[in-house]
Write an enzyme that holds these catalytic residues in place. Structure first.
Site, PDB file in Angstrom:
ATOM      1  N   THR A 119      -1.647  -1.985   7.682  1.00 49.23           N
ATOM      2  CA  THR A 119      -2.183  -1.357   6.473  1.00 49.23           C
ATOM      3  C   THR A 119      -3.648  -1.696   6.214  1.00 49.23           C
ATOM      4  O   THR A 119      -4.118  -2.776   6.591  1.00 49.23           O
ATOM      5  CB  THR A 119      -1.363  -1.802   5.237  1.00 49.23           C
ATOM      6  N   GLU A 141      -4.641  -2.610   3.506  1.00 46.84           N
ATOM      7  CA  GLU A 141      -4.657  -3.770   2.601  1.00 46.84           C
ATOM      8  C   GLU A 141      -5.040  -5.054   3.340  1.00 46.84           C
ATOM      9  O   GLU A 141      -5.424  -6.038   2.703  1.00 46.84           O
ATOM     10  CB  GLU A 141      -3.288  -3.933   1.928  1.00 46.84           C
ATOM     11  N   TYR A 163       1.596  -9.055  -0.555  1.00 47.28           N
ATOM     12  CA  TYR A 163       1.936  -7.954   0.355  1.00 47.28           C
ATOM     13  C   TYR A 163       0.998  -7.954   1.561  1.00 47.28           C
ATOM     14  O   TYR A 163       1.424  -7.895   2.714  1.00 47.28           O
ATOM     15  CB  TYR A 163       1.835  -6.612  -0.395  1.00 47.28           C
ATOM     16  N   LYS A 191       1.730  -8.581   5.524  1.00 49.07           N
ATOM     17  CA  LYS A 191       1.388  -7.563   6.530  1.00 49.07           C
ATOM     18  C   LYS A 191       0.464  -8.148   7.602  1.00 49.07           C
ATOM     19  O   LYS A 191       0.510  -7.751   8.755  1.00 49.07           O
ATOM     20  CB  LYS A 191       0.718  -6.364   5.859  1.00 49.07           C
TER      21      LYS A 191
HETATM   22  P1  NAP Z   1       8.266   3.392   1.112  1.00 43.74           P
HETATM   23  O1  NAP Z   1       8.344   4.826   0.719  1.00 43.74           O
HETATM   24  O2  NAP Z   1       8.210   2.346   0.063  1.00 43.74           O
HETATM   25  O3  NAP Z   1       9.525   3.097   2.073  1.00 43.74           O
HETATM   26  C1  NAP Z   1       9.875   1.782   2.406  1.00 43.74           C
HETATM   27  C2  NAP Z   1      11.165   1.802   3.194  1.00 43.74           C
HETATM   28  O4  NAP Z   1      11.551   0.441   3.496  1.00 43.74           O
HETATM   29  C3  NAP Z   1      12.352   2.428   2.442  1.00 43.74           C
HETATM   30  O5  NAP Z   1      13.128   3.158   3.356  1.00 43.74           O
HETATM   31  C4  NAP Z   1      13.121   1.202   1.966  1.00 43.74           C
HETATM   32  O6  NAP Z   1      14.486   1.437   1.764  1.00 43.74           O
HETATM   33  C5  NAP Z   1      12.915   0.278   3.154  1.00 43.74           C
HETATM   34  N1  NAP Z   1      13.208  -1.125   2.853  1.00 43.74           N
HETATM   35  C6  NAP Z   1      12.684  -1.872   1.847  1.00 43.74           C
HETATM   36  N2  NAP Z   1      13.197  -3.100   1.881  1.00 43.74           N
HETATM   37  C7  NAP Z   1      14.055  -3.140   2.931  1.00 43.74           C
HETATM   38  C8  NAP Z   1      14.905  -4.135   3.471  1.00 43.74           C
HETATM   39  N3  NAP Z   1      15.000  -5.366   2.954  1.00 43.74           N
HETATM   40  N4  NAP Z   1      15.658  -3.826   4.557  1.00 43.74           N
HETATM   41  C9  NAP Z   1      15.598  -2.588   5.095  1.00 43.74           C
HETATM   42  N5  NAP Z   1      14.826  -1.600   4.617  1.00 43.74           N
HETATM   43  C10 NAP Z   1      14.072  -1.880   3.543  1.00 43.74           C
HETATM   44  O7  NAP Z   1       7.005   3.141   2.067  1.00 43.74           O
HETATM   45  P2  NAP Z   1       6.101   4.202   2.869  1.00 43.74           P
HETATM   46  O8  NAP Z   1       5.005   4.655   1.977  1.00 43.74           O
HETATM   47  O9  NAP Z   1       6.969   5.179   3.551  1.00 43.74           O
HETATM   48  O10 NAP Z   1       5.413   3.243   3.940  1.00 43.74           O
HETATM   49  C11 NAP Z   1       6.020   2.998   5.207  1.00 43.74           C
HETATM   50  C12 NAP Z   1       5.456   1.715   5.785  1.00 43.74           C
HETATM   51  O11 NAP Z   1       4.044   1.833   5.941  1.00 43.74           O
HETATM   52  C13 NAP Z   1       5.653   0.486   4.918  1.00 43.74           C
HETATM   53  O12 NAP Z   1       5.816  -0.622   5.804  1.00 43.74           O
HETATM   54  C14 NAP Z   1       4.348   0.340   4.154  1.00 43.74           C
HETATM   55  O13 NAP Z   1       4.146  -1.000   3.785  1.00 43.74           O
HETATM   56  C15 NAP Z   1       3.377   0.810   5.209  1.00 43.74           C
HETATM   57  N6  NAP Z   1       2.147   1.433   4.731  1.00 43.74           N
HETATM   58  C16 NAP Z   1       2.186   2.464   3.844  1.00 43.74           C
HETATM   59  C17 NAP Z   1       1.014   3.090   3.473  1.00 43.74           C
HETATM   60  C18 NAP Z   1       1.023   4.251   2.516  1.00 43.74           C
HETATM   61  O14 NAP Z   1      -0.055   4.575   1.990  1.00 43.74           O
HETATM   62  N7  NAP Z   1       2.149   4.914   2.311  1.00 43.74           N
HETATM   63  C19 NAP Z   1      -0.214   2.681   4.035  1.00 43.74           C
HETATM   64  C20 NAP Z   1      -0.204   1.651   4.949  1.00 43.74           C
HETATM   65  C21 NAP Z   1       0.975   1.039   5.321  1.00 43.74           C
HETATM   66  P3  NAP Z   1      15.070   1.946   0.322  1.00 43.74           P
HETATM   67  O15 NAP Z   1      14.909   3.436   0.337  1.00 43.74           O
HETATM   68  O16 NAP Z   1      16.472   1.497   0.365  1.00 43.74           O
HETATM   69  O17 NAP Z   1      14.243   1.290  -0.735  1.00 43.74           O
HETATM   70  O1  F7E Z   2      -2.515   1.523  -6.145  1.00 41.57           O
HETATM   71  C1  F7E Z   2      -4.660   1.205  -9.111  1.00 41.57           C
HETATM   72  C2  F7E Z   2      -4.138  -0.048  -8.440  1.00 41.57           C
HETATM   73  O2  F7E Z   2      -0.058   1.198  -5.983  1.00 41.57           O
HETATM   74  C3  F7E Z   2      -3.757   2.105  -5.849  1.00 41.57           C
HETATM   75  C4  F7E Z   2       0.854   1.135  -0.626  1.00 41.57           C
HETATM   76  O3  F7E Z   2       1.358   2.258   0.043  1.00 41.57           O
HETATM   77  O4  F7E Z   2      -1.396   1.715  -0.053  1.00 41.57           O
HETATM   78  C5  F7E Z   2      -0.545   1.454  -1.148  1.00 41.57           C
HETATM   79  O5  F7E Z   2      -1.012   0.343  -1.883  1.00 41.57           O
HETATM   80  C6  F7E Z   2      -4.799   1.614  -6.843  1.00 41.57           C
HETATM   81  C7  F7E Z   2      -4.769   0.102  -7.070  1.00 41.57           C
HETATM   82  O6  F7E Z   2      -1.406   1.732  -3.907  1.00 41.57           O
HETATM   83  C8  F7E Z   2      -2.254   2.059 -11.678  1.00 41.57           C
HETATM   84  O7  F7E Z   2      -4.544  -1.209  -9.173  1.00 41.57           O
HETATM   85  C9  F7E Z   2      -4.405   1.856 -11.537  1.00 41.57           C
HETATM   86  O8  F7E Z   2      -6.091  -0.374  -7.110  1.00 41.57           O
HETATM   87  O9  F7E Z   2      -1.016   3.487  -5.549  1.00 41.57           O
HETATM   88  P1  F7E Z   2      -1.151   2.018  -5.451  1.00 41.57           P
HETATM   89  P2  F7E Z   2      -2.025   0.491  -3.109  1.00 41.57           P
HETATM   90  O10 F7E Z   2      -1.956  -0.752  -3.897  1.00 41.57           O
HETATM   91  O11 F7E Z   2      -3.357   0.923  -2.622  1.00 41.57           O
HETATM   92  C10 F7E Z   2      -1.549   0.650   0.889  1.00 41.57           C
HETATM   93  C11 F7E Z   2      -2.441   1.117   2.010  1.00 41.57           C
HETATM   94  C12 F7E Z   2      -0.260   0.084   1.350  1.00 41.57           C
HETATM   95  O12 F7E Z   2      -0.148  -0.441   2.463  1.00 41.57           O
HETATM   96  C13 F7E Z   2       0.824  -0.054   0.326  1.00 41.57           C
HETATM   97  O13 F7E Z   2       2.105  -0.151   0.950  1.00 41.57           O
HETATM   98  O14 F7E Z   2      -4.516   2.197  -8.108  1.00 41.57           O
HETATM   99  N1  F7E Z   2      -3.894   1.593 -10.305  1.00 41.57           N
HETATM  100  N2  F7E Z   2      -3.419   2.145 -12.392  1.00 41.57           N
HETATM  101  C14 F7E Z   2      -2.569   1.711 -10.364  1.00 41.57           C
HETATM  102  N3  F7E Z   2      -1.625   1.570  -9.418  1.00 41.57           N
HETATM  103  C15 F7E Z   2      -0.331   1.782  -9.773  1.00 41.57           C
HETATM  104  N4  F7E Z   2       0.612   1.683  -8.821  1.00 41.57           N
HETATM  105  N5  F7E Z   2       0.012   2.109 -11.061  1.00 41.57           N
HETATM  106  C16 F7E Z   2      -0.914   2.262 -12.052  1.00 41.57           C
HETATM  107  O15 F7E Z   2      -0.559   2.554 -13.189  1.00 41.57           O
END
Ligand code: NAP
Ligand code: F7E
Length: 349
Positions: free
Chosen positions: A126, A128, A150, A154
């Site tokens: 990620t 992050e 987190y 990662k």
């Molecule tokens: P998501 O929608 O939150 O999906 C997370 C998945 O992990 C869900 O299927 C969840 O199952 C499963 N999970 C959580 N805890 C678990 C456990 N203890 N055992 C088995 N499965 C578990 O995340 P996403 O946005 O698709 O992201 C996919 C991956 O990419 C994640 O690793 C995330 O950290 C990473 N990532 C995401 C982004 C982004 O912007 N989306 C960017 C960079 C990296 P449930 O449905 O049961 O909760």
């Molecule tokens: O926050 C700000 C918050 O929770 C984005 C995950 O998929 O991307 C995701 O992480 C920004 C942050 O995503 C609210 O403080 C303001 O600065 O949508 P987010 P994230 O933290 O960037 C990365 C790449 C991953 O890997 C992660 O798995 O938005 N913010 N107000 C808020 N955020 C939330 N959630 N809610 C608010 O009300």
């Protein structure tokens, strides 16, 4: 021969899109899901692929269940997407996040090493990882400075993926993906929280939207495009790590403004700042330079910021209009899969 893929986290945003992508490519798709009190298959149902997937119960904290899943699926490729993925929650559950999001990677890698080290492995790293390390676009060589439990978890998974690649010759890749969003995004993430609230406000179902830090800037792309990059990484001759991003950065405030513009409303009349949504530390700026992915994978983002906001707001508007007309969403329905679709040791032939 038909290729077999195992996706951990198939019920999540990326898992669902990747499953669809791989099914369309002719793969046999296996996915792990965990037992929860309310079943969570709505994304797979929304994409119309729920009946086409083989589901295996497994939890990342239970190494035995991971081993079993790999033995049952006998995959050529493992896409490890499961994680506690919400940065905010990682401050509330730092140990659980370390166990699931960090050690979970090692549990899978170790199972692959012991069962079949020929299996190719994708790790969901990620943006992050970079934390607050730079105010400029970053690439694969930029330093990491994680700013949440987190991100620290990662970072551990990122290094274990590299260590297993170098120590055991496993074809293991890190996809350093920047934020990617879609109508299937979880409601707690800021983009979907905004698009969902804007739709409800426009239709008179809700009156306000409470947010935290509006100044944070992110590099937001479109999730269905990002899952193709995951697959491309595993089709290369050599395993490697890649940044996947749009190389544009926009603030949360810009996302809010654009989303309210789409429904012709002034965001300032509806948005309230609420300190509950601020994090103990936040990442202020992220922008990814995806030149390596463009050069080596031939991958480039197509959907840019304005289009992304539009796709998300329009999808939520359509959902809430249907809801007003009495339709129920897939996630309202009891939706445990037909038991014949669930594979366990007892059912393995
Ligand atoms: P998501 O929608 O939150 O999906 C997370 C998945 O992990 C869900 O299927 C969840 O199952 C499963 N999970 C959580 N805890 C678990 C456990 N203890 N055992 C088995 N499965 C578990 O995340 P996403 O946005 O698709 O992201 C996919 C991956 O990419 C994640 O690793 C995330 O950290 C990473 N990532 C995401 C982004 C982004 O912007 N989306 C960017 C960079 C990296 P449930 O449905 O049961 O909760
Ligand atoms: O926050 C700000 C918050 O929770 C984005 C995950 O998929 O991307 C995701 O992480 C920004 C942050 O995503 C609210 O403080 C303001 O600065 O949508 P987010 P994230 O933290 O960037 C990365 C790449 C991953 O890997 C992660 O798995 O938005 N913010 N107000 C808020 N955020 C939330 N959630 N809610 C608010 O009300």
């Amino acid at each position: 021969m038909t290729k077999r893929a195992l996706i951990t986290g198939i019920t999540g945003q990326d898992g669902a899109y990747l499953a669809k992508f791989l099914l369309d490519k002719g793969y046999e798709v296996y996915g792990t899901y965990r037992r929860v009190s309310t079943p969570n298959f709505w994304r797979l149902q929304a994409l119309g692929i729920f009946e086409k997937i083989n589901l295996i119960p497994a939890d990342l904290v239970d190494a035995a269940s991971i081993i079993e899943a790999i033995k049952i699926a006998e995959p050529d490729e493992v896409y490890h997407l499961a994680a506690q993925s919400f940065v905010g929650a990682s401050f509330e559950q730092p140990i659980g996040t370390g166990d699931i999001t960090g050690l979970g990677v090692t549990r899978i890698l170790e199972a692959i090493r012991q069962i079949n080290p020929e299996i190719k492995f994708y790790n969901a790293a990620t943006s992050e990882l970079y934390g607050n390390g730079s105010n400029k676009p970053v690439n694969e060589e930029s330093p990491f400075k994680p700013a949440s439990p987190y991100a620290a978890a990662k970072l551990y998974g990122y290094w274990m993926t590299r260590i297993y690649r170098e120590a055991y010759g496993i074809f293991a890749c890190n996809g350093i993906l920047f934020n990617h969003e879609s109508p299937l995004r979880g409601l707690e993430f800021v983009t979907r929280k905004i698009s969902n609230a804007v739709a409800k406000i426009a239709l008179g179902i809700e009156k306000e939207l409470r947010l935290g830090n509006l100044d944070a800037k992110r590099d937001w792309g479109y999730a269905p495009e990002y899952v193709e990059a995951m697959w491309l990484m595993l089709q290369q001759k050599e395993p490697d790590d890649y940044v996947i991003a749009t190389n544009e950065s926009h603030s949360v405030r810009e996302f809010v403004e654009k989303a309210f513009d789409i429904v012709d409303l002034d965001w300032q009349e509806y948005v309230k700042i609420d300190k509950r949504f601020f994090r103990p530390i936040d990442v202020n700026f992220l922008q990814g330079d995806y030149s390596k992915a463009k050069k080596k994978l031939g991958w480039e983002p197509k959907v840019r910021f304005n289009k992304l906001v539009e796709i998300m707001v329009k999808a939520d508007l359509e959902r809430w209009e249907r809801w007003l007309n009495g339709e129920r969403f897939p996630w309202d329905a009891p939706n445990y899969p037909n038991e014949t679709r669930i594979l366990t040791r007892g059912l393995r032939v």
